[in-house]
Design a protein around this motif. Structure first.
Motif, PDB file in Angstrom:
ATOM      1  N   PRO A  80      41.937  44.509  31.114  1.00 49.10           N
ATOM      2  CA  PRO A  80      42.341  44.782  32.497  1.00 49.10           C
ATOM      3  C   PRO A  80      41.482  43.997  33.480  1.00 49.10           C
ATOM      4  O   PRO A  80      40.294  43.758  33.237  1.00 49.10           O
ATOM      5  CB  PRO A  80      42.110  46.292  32.641  1.00 49.10           C
ATOM      6  CG  PRO A  80      42.116  46.823  31.257  1.00 49.10           C
ATOM      7  CD  PRO A  80      41.567  45.743  30.393  1.00 49.10           C
ATOM      8  N   VAL A  81      42.061  43.609  34.588  1.00 49.95           N
ATOM      9  CA  VAL A  81      41.338  42.811  35.573  1.00 49.95           C
ATOM     10  C   VAL A  81      40.097  43.538  36.076  1.00 49.95           C
ATOM     11  O   VAL A  81      39.089  42.918  36.448  1.00 49.95           O
ATOM     12  CB  VAL A  81      42.266  42.426  36.744  1.00 49.95           C
ATOM     13  CG1 VAL A  81      42.673  43.666  37.551  1.00 49.95           C
ATOM     14  CG2 VAL A  81      41.607  41.384  37.639  1.00 49.95           C
ATOM     15  N   GLU A  82      40.123  44.870  36.057  1.00 49.88           N
ATOM     16  CA  GLU A  82      38.985  45.648  36.541  1.00 49.88           C
ATOM     17  C   GLU A  82      37.739  45.449  35.688  1.00 49.88           C
ATOM     18  O   GLU A  82      36.608  45.656  36.162  1.00 49.88           O
ATOM     19  CB  GLU A  82      39.339  47.138  36.587  1.00 49.88           C
ATOM     20  CG  GLU A  82      40.272  47.524  37.717  1.00 49.88           C
ATOM     21  CD  GLU A  82      39.652  47.325  39.091  1.00 49.88           C
ATOM     22  OE1 GLU A  82      38.412  47.419  39.203  1.00 49.88           O
ATOM     23  OE2 GLU A  82      40.393  47.060  40.052  1.00 49.88           O
ATOM     24  N   VAL A  83      37.893  45.047  34.428  1.00 47.22           N
ATOM     25  CA  VAL A  83      36.727  44.814  33.576  1.00 47.22           C
ATOM     26  C   VAL A  83      35.860  43.710  34.173  1.00 47.22           C
ATOM     27  O   VAL A  83      34.630  43.802  34.211  1.00 47.22           O
ATOM     28  CB  VAL A  83      37.168  44.465  32.143  1.00 47.22           C
ATOM     29  CG1 VAL A  83      35.960  44.064  31.292  1.00 47.22           C
ATOM     30  CG2 VAL A  83      37.886  45.650  31.504  1.00 47.22           C
ATOM     31  N   ALA A  84      36.488  42.656  34.664  1.00 41.82           N
ATOM     32  CA  ALA A  84      35.744  41.580  35.321  1.00 41.82           C
ATOM     33  C   ALA A  84      35.315  41.974  36.732  1.00 41.82           C
ATOM     34  O   ALA A  84      34.207  41.641  37.174  1.00 41.82           O
ATOM     35  CB  ALA A  84      36.582  40.310  35.362  1.00 41.82           C
ATOM     36  N   TRP A  85      36.179  42.704  37.445  1.00 39.49           N
ATOM     37  CA  TRP A  85      35.863  43.078  38.824  1.00 39.49           C
ATOM     38  C   TRP A  85      34.679  44.041  38.921  1.00 39.49           C
ATOM     39  O   TRP A  85      34.084  44.175  39.987  1.00 39.49           O
ATOM     40  CB  TRP A  85      37.100  43.701  39.486  1.00 39.49           C
ATOM     41  CG  TRP A  85      37.933  42.662  40.180  1.00 39.49           C
ATOM     42  CD1 TRP A  85      38.430  41.518  39.622  1.00 39.49           C
ATOM     43  CD2 TRP A  85      38.348  42.677  41.540  1.00 39.49           C
ATOM     44  NE1 TRP A  85      39.144  40.821  40.561  1.00 39.49           N
ATOM     45  CE2 TRP A  85      39.119  41.509  41.757  1.00 39.49           C
ATOM     46  CE3 TRP A  85      38.173  43.562  42.595  1.00 39.49           C
ATOM     47  CZ2 TRP A  85      39.688  41.198  42.988  1.00 39.49           C
ATOM     48  CZ3 TRP A  85      38.747  43.258  43.825  1.00 39.49           C
ATOM     49  CH2 TRP A  85      39.484  42.076  44.010  1.00 39.49           C
ATOM     50  N   ARG A  86      34.340  44.679  37.823  1.00 42.00           N
ATOM     51  CA  ARG A  86      33.170  45.572  37.844  1.00 42.00           C
ATOM     52  C   ARG A  86      31.853  44.800  37.821  1.00 42.00           C
ATOM     53  O   ARG A  86      30.783  45.389  37.971  1.00 42.00           O
ATOM     54  CB  ARG A  86      33.234  46.535  36.654  1.00 42.00           C
ATOM     55  CG  ARG A  86      34.352  47.559  36.789  1.00 42.00           C
ATOM     56  CD  ARG A  86      34.511  48.384  35.525  1.00 42.00           C
ATOM     57  NE  ARG A  86      35.685  49.250  35.640  1.00 42.00           N
ATOM     58  CZ  ARG A  86      36.488  49.558  34.629  1.00 42.00           C
ATOM     59  NH1 ARG A  86      36.260  49.049  33.429  1.00 42.00           N
ATOM     60  NH2 ARG A  86      37.513  50.347  34.803  1.00 42.00           N
ATOM     61  N   THR A  87      31.915  43.509  37.611  1.00 38.07           N
ATOM     62  CA  THR A  87      30.724  42.676  37.679  1.00 38.07           C
ATOM     63  C   THR A  87      30.108  42.770  39.072  1.00 38.07           C
ATOM     64  O   THR A  87      30.814  42.753  40.078  1.00 38.07           O
ATOM     65  CB  THR A  87      31.092  41.196  37.405  1.00 38.07           C
ATOM     66  OG1 THR A  87      31.817  41.111  36.179  1.00 38.07           O
ATOM     67  CG2 THR A  87      29.848  40.330  37.325  1.00 38.07           C
ATOM     68  N   GLY A  88      28.777  42.851  39.136  1.00 40.67           N
ATOM     69  CA  GLY A  88      28.109  42.907  40.424  1.00 40.67           C
ATOM     70  C   GLY A  88      27.979  41.533  41.058  1.00 40.67           C
ATOM     71  O   GLY A  88      27.609  40.561  40.391  1.00 40.67           O
ATOM     72  N   GLN A  89      28.274  41.426  42.333  1.00 42.28           N
ATOM     73  CA  GLN A  89      28.134  40.156  43.049  1.00 42.28           C
ATOM     74  C   GLN A  89      26.696  39.648  42.983  1.00 42.28           C
ATOM     75  O   GLN A  89      26.446  38.468  42.717  1.00 42.28           O
ATOM     76  CB  GLN A  89      28.589  40.330  44.502  1.00 42.28           C
ATOM     77  CG  GLN A  89      28.264  39.183  45.435  1.00 42.28           C
ATOM     78  CD  GLN A  89      29.146  37.953  45.229  1.00 42.28           C
ATOM     79  OE1 GLN A  89      29.721  37.757  44.165  1.00 42.28           O
ATOM     80  NE2 GLN A  89      29.233  37.122  46.259  1.00 42.28           N
ATOM     81  N   PHE A  90      25.737  40.539  43.235  1.00 42.72           N
ATOM     82  CA  PHE A  90      24.339  40.121  43.147  1.00 42.72           C
ATOM     83  C   PHE A  90      23.961  39.770  41.712  1.00 42.72           C
ATOM     84  O   PHE A  90      23.092  38.929  41.480  1.00 42.72           O
ATOM     85  CB  PHE A  90      23.417  41.226  43.678  1.00 42.72           C
ATOM     86  CG  PHE A  90      23.305  41.240  45.177  1.00 42.72           C
ATOM     87  CD1 PHE A  90      24.002  40.339  45.969  1.00 42.72           C
ATOM     88  CD2 PHE A  90      22.480  42.161  45.797  1.00 42.72           C
ATOM     89  CE1 PHE A  90      23.896  40.352  47.348  1.00 42.72           C
ATOM     90  CE2 PHE A  90      22.359  42.187  47.186  1.00 42.72           C
ATOM     91  CZ  PHE A  90      23.071  41.284  47.966  1.00 42.72           C
ATOM     92  N   GLY A  91      24.598  40.426  40.747  1.00 43.17           N
ATOM     93  CA  GLY A  91      24.336  40.096  39.353  1.00 43.17           C
ATOM     94  C   GLY A  91      24.729  38.669  39.032  1.00 43.17           C
ATOM     95  O   GLY A  91      24.018  37.947  38.316  1.00 43.17           O
ATOM     96  N   VAL A  92      25.885  38.242  39.529  1.00 41.45           N
ATOM     97  CA  VAL A  92      26.328  36.860  39.315  1.00 41.45           C
ATOM     98  C   VAL A  92      25.358  35.885  39.977  1.00 41.45           C
ATOM     99  O   VAL A  92      24.921  34.896  39.366  1.00 41.45           O
ATOM    100  CB  VAL A  92      27.758  36.653  39.859  1.00 41.45           C
ATOM    101  CG1 VAL A  92      28.132  35.177  39.860  1.00 41.45           C
ATOM    102  CG2 VAL A  92      28.755  37.444  39.017  1.00 41.45           C
ATOM    103  N   ILE A  93      25.009  36.149  41.223  1.00 42.92           N
ATOM    104  CA  ILE A  93      24.112  35.261  41.964  1.00 42.92           C
ATOM    105  C   ILE A  93      22.756  35.146  41.256  1.00 42.92           C
ATOM    106  O   ILE A  93      22.214  34.052  41.068  1.00 42.92           O
ATOM    107  CB  ILE A  93      23.939  35.771  43.404  1.00 42.92           C
ATOM    108  CG1 ILE A  93      25.261  35.616  44.181  1.00 42.92           C
ATOM    109  CG2 ILE A  93      22.795  35.065  44.114  1.00 42.92           C
ATOM    110  CD1 ILE A  93      25.288  36.354  45.497  1.00 42.92           C
ATOM    111  N   ALA A  94      22.210  36.294  40.847  1.00 41.84           N
ATOM    112  CA  ALA A  94      20.903  36.293  40.177  1.00 41.84           C
ATOM    113  C   ALA A  94      20.977  35.614  38.816  1.00 41.84           C
ATOM    114  O   ALA A  94      20.047  34.886  38.424  1.00 41.84           O
ATOM    115  CB  ALA A  94      20.404  37.724  40.016  1.00 41.84           C
ATOM    116  N   SER A  95      22.065  35.830  38.085  1.00 41.57           N
ATOM    117  CA  SER A  95      22.191  35.245  36.749  1.00 41.57           C
ATOM    118  C   SER A  95      22.317  33.726  36.815  1.00 41.57           C
ATOM    119  O   SER A  95      21.749  33.006  35.981  1.00 41.57           O
ATOM    120  CB  SER A  95      23.401  35.845  36.021  1.00 41.57           C
ATOM    121  OG  SER A  95      23.224  37.232  35.821  1.00 41.57           O
ATOM    122  N   ILE A  96      23.055  33.219  37.790  1.00 39.83           N
ATOM    123  CA  ILE A  96      23.150  31.762  37.959  1.00 39.83           C
ATOM    124  C   ILE A  96      21.766  31.179  38.215  1.00 39.83           C
ATOM    125  O   ILE A  96      21.371  30.165  37.613  1.00 39.83           O
ATOM    126  CB  ILE A  96      24.121  31.412  39.102  1.00 39.83           C
ATOM    127  CG1 ILE A  96      25.561  31.767  38.704  1.00 39.83           C
ATOM    128  CG2 ILE A  96      24.022  29.937  39.458  1.00 39.83           C
ATOM    129  CD1 ILE A  96      26.553  31.636  39.843  1.00 39.83           C
TER     130      ILE A  96
END
Length: 394
Positions: free
Chosen positions: A258-274
């Motif tokens: 489901p699309v919600e599986v990806a949408w549950r990702t945290g925005q700050f989590g993506v920024i910090a992980s990059i």
């Protein structure tokens, strides 16, 4: 004592005590917390800088459907492990545990999900959440996979295995040969391997991490890998993990989520992980050197002062598995150590078969704090030994 410049100093104790995360809020201030997998290091500067920039820009909305994270992780994997993700499918979610559950819900586990204890305790809860029956196939005494036991489980009808690589709590990175044999077994029995590789960036200088999806064509056909920057850079609260597939069958599973599986990702989590994967190598190398120093301290001191205690010396991550059953601290030695030494450790019985009499110790801390924790535990062990001798002679 001044920290060598090639190591990473832990945050000052007053800063640590001001943190509101689980590690520093579960127990009173007189307890040294070494129970949960959080590190005591300051946030890596590239991550802090990226998060500050996001806050200043008000970049706090929903996570985008396309981000730079897959490319950032691919670059890290190539540099550190020689793993080429050019043909892989990478999708984000909130954390590795959520990714595991969502994958397990969409694959055939047959008569049961194989787990290899002693192992990360939430594996049992994740299996239950996904509606899977657990089949325990304990590790061999060496920490290696029991491939014969896994084959028996597959013959009996199990069709999935939840792999922990590097293994928690032993800190054991499984070798390429055993992983290739496991891949062949999974291929032969049409089973699926779900590989939790969250501790991989913390592999020590005297070990080698082998990504599951790099092992062989059979591994790519049969499995998924899950990664996150959360353990290595201590950003678990920002909620971001990667689910990776490298075959048409496994890619179809990820695309069916489901699309919600990806949408549950945290925005700050993506920024910090990059930031972690692109600019965090130097910080990570220093952190690993400090962890290795603490690992050697733990092994040396316990070997000298409590020689009957057995340490499964980790070669990845910052968690040490210690057999303290010889100390006479009862069925739950972590409870006694907490009560009498005021050191909080994770109790071994939580890790399934093979955990009795063991404790897990978090060594991602200031070397002086580790020394103090060992001092306290040695005092309690001596007191128990003296009391036993007194009773024996009275």
């Amino acid at each position: 004592m001044t920290e060598p410049t090639d190591e990473l100093s832990a945050a000052p104790i007053d800063v640590l005590r001001s943190r509101t995360s689980e590690k520093w809020r579960e127990y009173p201030d007189d307890v040294i917390p070494m129970f949960v997998a959080e590190s005591d290091f300051p946030l890596a500067e590239p991550i802090a800088r990226a998060l500050h920039a996001a806050i200043e820009a008000g970049d706090t909305g929903y996570v985008a459907s396309r981000t730079g994270l897959p490319d950032a992780f691919a670059g890290f994997a190539r540099r550190h492990w020689g793993w080429d993700l050019a043909d892989a499918t990478v999708q984000t979610t909130a954390d590795v545990s959520m990714g595991i559950v969502e994958i397990l819900r969409r694959i055939d586990v047959g008569t049961g999900l194989v787990i290899t204890p002693p192992v990360y305790p939430p594996f049992y809860m994740l299996a239950d959440e996904a509606g899977a029956t657990v089949v325990d196939v304990p590790l061999l005494e060496t920490g290696a996979l029991d491939l014969e036991g896994i084959e028996r489980a597959f013959r009996a009808g199990s069709r999935a295995l939840l792999l922990c690589n590097p293994h928690n709590p032993l800190g054991y990175p499984h070798d390429a040969g055993s992983l290739a044999e496991l891949a062949d077994l999974a291929d032969r029995f049409d089973a699926t391997i779900v590989s939790d590789e969250i501790h991989a960036p913390l592999t020590h200088s005297d070990a080698r991490f082998v990504p599951w999806l790099s092992v062989s064509d059979a591994a790519r056909r049969t499995g998924f890998a899950l990664h996150a920057a959360s353990k290595a850079w201590n950003i678990a609260g920002l909620k971001c993990a990667l689910m990776i597939a490298a075959s048409p069958r496994t890619t179809a599973v990820l695309r069916s989520l489901p699309v919600e599986v990806a949408w549950r990702t945290g925005q700050f989590g993506v920024i910090a992980s990059i930031a972690a994967y692109t600019e965090g190598d130097a910080w990570l190398a220093r952190a690993v050197r400090t962890i290795e120093r603490n690992r050697h301290t733990l092994v040396r001191r316990l070997g000298t002062e409590l020689p009957d205690v057995v340490v499964s010396e980790p070669r990845a991550g910052y968690l040490a598995w210690v057999d303290v059953s010889s100390l006479g601290l009862g069925e739950e030695p972590a409870d006694v150590i907490l009560r009498r030494a005021r050191v909080a450790l994770r109790t071994g019985s939580d890790f399934g078969p093979g955990g009795a009499g063991r404790v897990r110790v978090n060594i991602a801390c200031d070397p002086a704090l580790l020394e103090e924790a060992i001092d306290r535990i040695v005092v309690v062990a001596d007191e128990v030994r003296d009391a036993d001798r007194s009773r024996a002679t009275s």
